[in-house]
Motif scaffolding. Structure first.
Motif, PDB file in Angstrom:
ATOM      1  N   VAL A   1      -5.370  -8.340  -6.960  1.00 21.11           N
ATOM      2  CA  VAL A   1      -6.331  -8.099  -8.036  1.00 21.11           C
ATOM      3  C   VAL A   1      -6.468  -6.939  -8.852  1.00 21.11           C
ATOM      4  O   VAL A   1      -6.873  -7.104 -10.083  1.00 21.11           O
ATOM      5  N   ARG A   2      -6.139  -6.031  -8.310  1.00 23.85           N
ATOM      6  CA  ARG A   2      -6.313  -4.587  -8.931  1.00 23.85           C
ATOM      7  C   ARG A   2      -5.122  -4.772 -10.339  1.00 23.85           C
ATOM      8  O   ARG A   2      -5.336  -4.382 -11.088  1.00 23.85           O
ATOM      9  N   TYR A   3      -3.866  -5.380  -9.750  1.00 23.93           N
ATOM     10  CA  TYR A   3      -2.975  -5.450 -10.854  1.00 23.93           C
ATOM     11  C   TYR A   3      -3.302  -6.445 -11.891  1.00 23.93           C
ATOM     12  O   TYR A   3      -3.209  -6.119 -13.035  1.00 23.93           O
TER      13      TYR A   3
ATOM     14  N   LYS B   1     -14.454   3.979  -3.975  1.00 23.56           N
ATOM     15  CA  LYS B   1     -15.497   4.373  -4.795  1.00 23.56           C
ATOM     16  C   LYS B   1     -16.282   2.889  -5.387  1.00 23.56           C
ATOM     17  O   LYS B   1     -15.168   2.056  -6.075  1.00 23.56           O
ATOM     18  N   GLU B   2     -17.262   2.476  -5.385  1.00 24.19           N
ATOM     19  CA  GLU B   2     -17.843   1.230  -5.939  1.00 24.19           C
ATOM     20  C   GLU B   2     -17.372   1.252  -7.621  1.00 24.19           C
ATOM     21  O   GLU B   2     -17.113   0.157  -7.786  1.00 24.19           O
ATOM     22  N   HIS B   3     -17.409   2.131  -8.140  1.00 23.24           N
ATOM     23  CA  HIS B   3     -16.854   1.900  -9.583  1.00 23.24           C
ATOM     24  C   HIS B   3     -15.279   2.104  -9.777  1.00 23.24           C
ATOM     25  O   HIS B   3     -15.015   2.635 -10.750  1.00 23.24           O
ATOM     26  N   HIS B   4     -14.704   1.931  -9.028  1.00 21.69           N
ATOM     27  CA  HIS B   4     -13.433   2.425  -8.857  1.00 21.69           C
ATOM     28  C   HIS B   4     -12.507   1.832  -9.888  1.00 21.69           C
ATOM     29  O   HIS B   4     -11.595   2.464 -10.479  1.00 21.69           O
ATOM     30  N   LEU B   5     -12.917   0.464 -10.336  1.00 25.92           N
ATOM     31  CA  LEU B   5     -12.120  -0.361 -11.378  1.00 25.92           C
ATOM     32  C   LEU B   5     -12.851   0.030 -12.610  1.00 25.92           C
ATOM     33  O   LEU B   5     -12.332   0.163 -13.681  1.00 25.92           O
ATOM     34  N   LEU B   6     -14.239  -0.247 -12.586  1.00 26.42           N
ATOM     35  CA  LEU B   6     -14.744  -0.499 -14.120  1.00 26.42           C
ATOM     36  C   LEU B   6     -15.009   0.849 -14.713  1.00 26.42           C
ATOM     37  O   LEU B   6     -15.015   0.784 -16.111  1.00 26.42           O
TER      38      LEU B   6
ATOM     39  N   GLN C   1     -15.165  -8.188 -14.995  1.00 29.46           N
ATOM     40  CA  GLN C   1     -16.596  -7.866 -14.031  1.00 29.46           C
ATOM     41  C   GLN C   1     -16.136  -8.790 -12.788  1.00 29.46           C
ATOM     42  O   GLN C   1     -16.262  -8.368 -11.643  1.00 29.46           O
ATOM     43  N   GLU C   2     -15.570  -9.862 -13.112  1.00 29.12           N
ATOM     44  CA  GLU C   2     -15.312 -11.024 -12.055  1.00 29.12           C
ATOM     45  C   GLU C   2     -14.307 -10.341 -11.045  1.00 29.12           C
ATOM     46  O   GLU C   2     -14.081 -10.253  -9.793  1.00 29.12           O
ATOM     47  N   LEU C   3     -13.129  -9.861 -11.798  1.00 30.53           N
ATOM     48  CA  LEU C   3     -12.110  -9.317 -11.174  1.00 30.53           C
ATOM     49  C   LEU C   3     -12.408  -7.982 -10.084  1.00 30.53           C
ATOM     50  O   LEU C   3     -11.829  -7.738  -9.115  1.00 30.53           O
ATOM     51  N   SER C   4     -13.361  -7.089 -10.958  1.00 36.90           N
ATOM     52  CA  SER C   4     -13.887  -6.048 -10.203  1.00 36.90           C
ATOM     53  C   SER C   4     -14.626  -6.370  -8.906  1.00 36.90           C
ATOM     54  O   SER C   4     -14.492  -5.809  -7.916  1.00 36.90           O
ATOM     55  N   ASN C   5     -15.422  -7.483  -9.172  1.00 39.21           N
ATOM     56  CA  ASN C   5     -16.260  -7.891  -7.971  1.00 39.21           C
ATOM     57  C   ASN C   5     -15.243  -8.248  -6.750  1.00 39.21           C
ATOM     58  O   ASN C   5     -15.520  -8.128  -5.498  1.00 39.21           O
TER      59      ASN C   5
END
Length: 246
Positions: free
Chosen positions: A12-14, A68-73, A50-54
């Motif tokens: 998902v990160r990728y 960290k919660e905000h690691h992606l966004l 947003q969905e991918l981050s969740n």
């Protein structure tokens, strides 16, 4: 199953990074859904950022990994601006704060809103304190800071942020153009010297059981209200200059 969730998080990160570049790969997305089906997990409703981050954080939680919660966004905008707006003519006085962490947080807030200058009482950790520097995230370099200034020389009026029966509701108080805002000790609040010299006491209205907030949090809320009032005043000023089309 933890290993599978870890692999899903990596995938998902990728997918997220590809999505940022508008290069989302349908084959990889299909592979991810196959993993979900095999693991008896719900499919993605959509593939928005947003969905991918969740989903990323969901898989991390299932894999018992901490990020960290905000690691992606946070990757949407991470860079500070090269310059800020001119500071407002406001003085911030730190009245016997003890926590270097709180001081650093307040400095960061002052810089973020370009509020003005900060004045430190004798007992308050100064900008040469390592934790103050770290928590401010470098903001201490861009804020004018002073030590051991006489209270009588500070910008008038003096407004103290304090819990009191005599305090004015923050959202009912109109901040003047120039003033000094005082925040006090984490345990005892503002000193008697400040309370004696203060022209106004203001407080944040609370609805829960707690009587007060952490001083850095309370300051941030107040800074936000100061910003709101100044921006609103600018809007009214602009409207007043607009020609009457009636």
């Amino acid at each position: 199953m933890e290993r599978q969730h870890k692999k899903c998080a990596e995938l998902v990160r990728y997918l997220y990074e590809l999505s940022l570049q508008n290069q989302l790969n349908p084959s990889l997305l299909m592979l991810y859904h196959e993993f979900l089906n095999w693991m008896k997990e719900n499919p993605l409703n959509n593939s928005t950022i947003q969905e991918l981050s969740n989903r990323y954080h969901y898989h991390l939680k299932k894999a018992k990994l901490q990020k960290k919660e905000h690691h992606l966004l946070s990757t949407v905008r991470t860079q500070d601006r090269s310059t800020g707006n001119p500071s407002w003519p406001i003085s911030i006085y730190l009245d016997n704060l003890r926590s270097a962490h709180n001081v650093g947080s307040i400095i960061r807030t002052v810089e973020a809103f370009s509020l003005g200058s900060i004045y430190f009482s004798t007992q308050t950790p100064y900008t040469n304190h390592k934790q103050v520097q770290n928590v401010s995230m470098g903001a201490y370099q861009w804020v004018k800071c002073y030590q051991n200034e006489d209270l009588n020389d500070l910008t008038q009026p003096i407004i103290a942020l304090e819990t009191s029966e005599e305090a004015i509701n923050l959202y009912e108080f109109i901040f003047p153009e120039h003033f000094t805002l005082v925040v006090g000790n984490e345990e005892y609040g503002c000193s008697q010297e400040i309370l004696t010299k203060a022209h106004y006491l203001i407080e944040i209205p609370l609805r829960g059981r707690k009587n007060s907030l952490n001083v850095a949090n309370a300051f941030a809320i107040t800074a936000g209200e100061i910003y709101r009032q100044r921006k609103t005043a600018k809007i009214y000023e602009y409207l007043a200059l607009e020609p009457n089309n009636e």
